[in-house]
Design a protein around this motif. Sequence first.
Motif, mmCIF file in Angstrom:
data_model
loop_
_atom_site.group_PDB
_atom_site.id
_atom_site.type_symbol
_atom_site.label_atom_id
_atom_site.label_comp_id
_atom_site.label_asym_id
_atom_site.label_seq_id
_atom_site.Cartn_x
_atom_site.Cartn_y
_atom_site.Cartn_z
ATOM 1 N N ASP A 1 -12.277 -0.899 -57.488
ATOM 2 C CA ASP A 1 -11.808 -0.127 -56.344
ATOM 3 C C ASP A 1 -12.026 -0.903 -55.047
ATOM 4 O O ASP A 1 -12.987 -1.673 -54.916
ATOM 5 N N ASN A 2 -11.139 -0.692 -54.082
ATOM 6 C CA ASN A 2 -11.324 -1.205 -52.716
ATOM 7 C C ASN A 2 -11.637 -2.705 -52.674
ATOM 8 O O ASN A 2 -12.544 -3.143 -51.985
ATOM 9 N N SER A 3 -10.856 -3.492 -53.417
ATOM 10 C CA SER A 3 -11.205 -4.910 -53.563
ATOM 11 C C SER A 3 -10.177 -5.886 -52.998
ATOM 12 O O SER A 3 -10.435 -7.094 -52.980
ATOM 13 N N PHE A 4 -9.033 -5.396 -52.502
ATOM 14 C CA PHE A 4 -7.994 -6.310 -52.009
ATOM 15 C C PHE A 4 -7.510 -5.915 -50.617
ATOM 16 O O PHE A 4 -7.425 -4.739 -50.279
ATOM 17 N N ASP A 5 -7.170 -6.945 -49.851
ATOM 18 C CA ASP A 5 -6.638 -6.723 -48.507
ATOM 19 C C ASP A 5 -5.152 -6.381 -48.548
ATOM 20 O O ASP A 5 -4.642 -5.727 -47.632
ATOM 21 N N ALA A 6 -4.459 -6.833 -49.580
ATOM 22 C CA ALA A 6 -3.025 -6.548 -49.705
ATOM 23 C C ALA A 6 -2.615 -6.615 -51.165
ATOM 24 O O ALA A 6 -3.215 -7.357 -51.957
ATOM 25 N N VAL A 7 -1.593 -5.854 -51.507
ATOM 26 C CA VAL A 7 -0.985 -5.892 -52.841
ATOM 27 C C VAL A 7 0.521 -6.056 -52.657
ATOM 28 O O VAL A 7 1.139 -5.372 -51.827
ATOM 29 N N ILE A 8 1.103 -6.951 -53.433
ATOM 30 C CA ILE A 8 2.550 -7.189 -53.418
ATOM 31 C C ILE A 8 3.117 -6.798 -54.766
ATOM 32 O O ILE A 8 2.585 -7.194 -55.807
ATOM 33 N N ILE A 9 4.190 -6.015 -54.743
ATOM 34 C CA ILE A 9 4.860 -5.633 -55.995
ATOM 35 C C ILE A 9 6.367 -5.725 -55.754
ATOM 36 O O ILE A 9 6.980 -4.855 -55.167
ATOM 37 N N GLN A 10 6.947 -6.818 -56.197
ATOM 38 C CA GLN A 10 8.355 -7.130 -55.929
ATOM 39 C C GLN A 10 9.164 -7.089 -57.225
ATOM 40 O O GLN A 10 8.856 -7.796 -58.184
ATOM 41 N N ALA A 11 10.213 -6.246 -57.244
ATOM 42 C CA ALA A 11 11.098 -6.146 -58.411
ATOM 43 C C ALA A 11 10.329 -5.835 -59.689
ATOM 44 O O ALA A 11 10.561 -6.436 -60.737
ATOM 45 N N VAL A 12 9.402 -4.887 -59.598
ATOM 46 C CA VAL A 12 8.573 -4.497 -60.743
ATOM 47 C C VAL A 12 8.675 -3.000 -61.031
ATOM 48 O O VAL A 12 8.753 -2.584 -62.194
ATOM 49 N N LYS B 1 -9.912 -15.220 -44.637
ATOM 50 C CA LYS B 1 -9.396 -15.547 -45.966
ATOM 51 C C LYS B 1 -9.067 -14.243 -46.692
ATOM 52 O O LYS B 1 -9.880 -13.753 -47.496
ATOM 53 N N PRO B 2 -7.914 -13.685 -46.424
ATOM 54 C CA PRO B 2 -7.555 -12.420 -47.066
ATOM 55 C C PRO B 2 -7.367 -12.574 -48.567
ATOM 56 O O PRO B 2 -6.918 -13.620 -49.052
ATOM 57 N N GLU C 1 -6.666 -15.988 -50.748
ATOM 58 C CA GLU C 1 -7.269 -15.899 -52.082
ATOM 59 C C GLU C 1 -6.363 -15.016 -52.941
ATOM 60 O O GLU C 1 -6.390 -13.799 -52.851
ATOM 61 N N LEU C 2 -5.544 -15.666 -53.758
ATOM 62 C CA LEU C 2 -4.498 -14.971 -54.488
ATOM 63 C C LEU C 2 -4.908 -14.682 -55.922
ATOM 64 O O LEU C 2 -5.385 -15.560 -56.641
ATOM 65 N N MET D 1 7.973 -15.476 -51.908
ATOM 66 C CA MET D 1 6.530 -15.305 -52.108
ATOM 67 C C MET D 1 5.773 -16.631 -52.267
ATOM 68 O O MET D 1 4.564 -16.632 -52.458
ATOM 69 N N ASP D 2 6.469 -17.742 -52.148
ATOM 70 C CA ASP D 2 5.840 -19.051 -52.318
ATOM 71 C C ASP D 2 4.660 -19.247 -51.376
ATOM 72 O O ASP D 2 3.666 -19.884 -51.744
ATOM 73 N N ARG D 3 4.742 -18.710 -50.177
ATOM 74 C CA ARG D 3 3.698 -18.951 -49.173
ATOM 75 C C ARG D 3 2.330 -18.451 -49.627
ATOM 76 O O ARG D 3 1.300 -19.023 -49.280
ATOM 77 N N PHE D 4 2.331 -17.379 -50.415
ATOM 78 C CA PHE D 4 1.050 -16.846 -50.894
ATOM 79 C C PHE D 4 0.403 -17.795 -51.897
ATOM 80 O O PHE D 4 -0.820 -17.862 -52.008
ATOM 81 N N TYR D 5 1.224 -18.529 -52.630
ATOM 82 C CA TYR D 5 0.717 -19.490 -53.615
ATOM 83 C C TYR D 5 0.323 -20.809 -52.956
ATOM 84 O O TYR D 5 -0.488 -21.567 -53.495
ATOM 85 N N GLU D 6 0.904 -21.106 -51.795
ATOM 86 C CA GLU D 6 0.705 -22.406 -51.153
ATOM 87 C C GLU D 6 -0.399 -22.400 -50.100
ATOM 88 O O GLU D 6 -1.000 -23.450 -49.837
ATOM 89 N N ASP D 7 -0.666 -21.266 -49.491
ATOM 90 C CA ASP D 7 -1.635 -21.196 -48.387
ATOM 91 C C ASP D 7 -3.062 -21.219 -48.945
ATOM 92 O O ASP D 7 -3.479 -20.303 -49.665
ATOM 93 N N VAL D 8 -3.826 -22.243 -48.594
ATOM 94 C CA VAL D 8 -5.186 -22.396 -49.122
ATOM 95 C C VAL D 8 -6.137 -21.354 -48.552
ATOM 96 O O VAL D 8 -7.247 -21.161 -49.078
#
Length: 312
Positions: free
Chosen positions: A159-170, A109-110, A134-135, A124-131
């Motif tokens: 610090d050191n709390s997320f497996d991935a970060v997404i930053i799109q058009a920001v 559960k990333p 943890e988004l 990015m819908d998949r990140f909101y839809e996948d149970v």
Amino acid sequence: MLLDQKEVLALLRCPRSGAELDKLDDQNAKVASSTGDIHYEVVNGYPILLCSERCKGLGWQLSSDASAVPRNTYSGAMKVMKRLVSPPSGATKKNVDTLISTLFEVRRKPRVLIVGGGTIGEGMDRFYEDVNIELVSFDVYASPNVQFVADAHCIPLGDNSFDAVIIQAVLEHVMDPGMVVSEIHRVLKPNGLVYAETPFLQHVHEGPYDFMRFTESGHRLLFRQFSLVKSGVCSGAGTQLLWALEGFFSGLFRSHWAGKAIKLSLFWVMLFDRLIPEKYNVDAANGVFFLGAKSECSIGNAEIVAHYKGAQ
């Protein structure tokens, strides 16, 4: 799927001191730094964690309950036309596939953070839809797609709390992109992944809140604290030409509607992205992407120069 608000509250930190936050009683509708000296409002269930002391951003002077620029919603024929002129990027889909598959190889559960998630980005819908994901998502304004309001220059997370970060058009909309990327580096776990999409050759959008553009090499320079997984073009020269034609006809006829009409009638120009070799798209890209892993050392200037992928 968006993490439950109670779980998100446990993750939040004071954006000024980094201390944990304590929820006060519901009557006060506030959260406080565990040191007890700083309080933040909670408006309609959204903690408002904006600060001006430490960050260089705009968040502290924006409304927390509405975007500073119009956010249109589309339905019916307008939705179809919007999809014609702004179709999902094939590169984005492939990159999201790579990102998600890589995350699930490491974690069952990333935990993923979306910076600037007030509206759901293309693909990015998949990140909101996948149970099983943890988004956590935030922006400088409240929306159903975020759990708190904050400024990317001082992310109120540990610090050191997320497996991935997404930053799109920001990153084109922030005052100090380097500072934002440093914050992303800080909140990622060791070897955590970052995925970014940022404009190169696009006309101004969001008016006074549009500041930066990046070549593909410049994007790599911005993420020099990360090892490269893949990078390149998410929208190429054909898309860039369509944007330029929209801007040209908007100016020629003094009407944004004229520009949009041209964009709608010539949407097929974007198909040339697929016919143009990647190295030529790199030099005339509409937008670029970077997928990388958190590293403890930065790449050198010579490596940045050697990274160039264009046709020159």
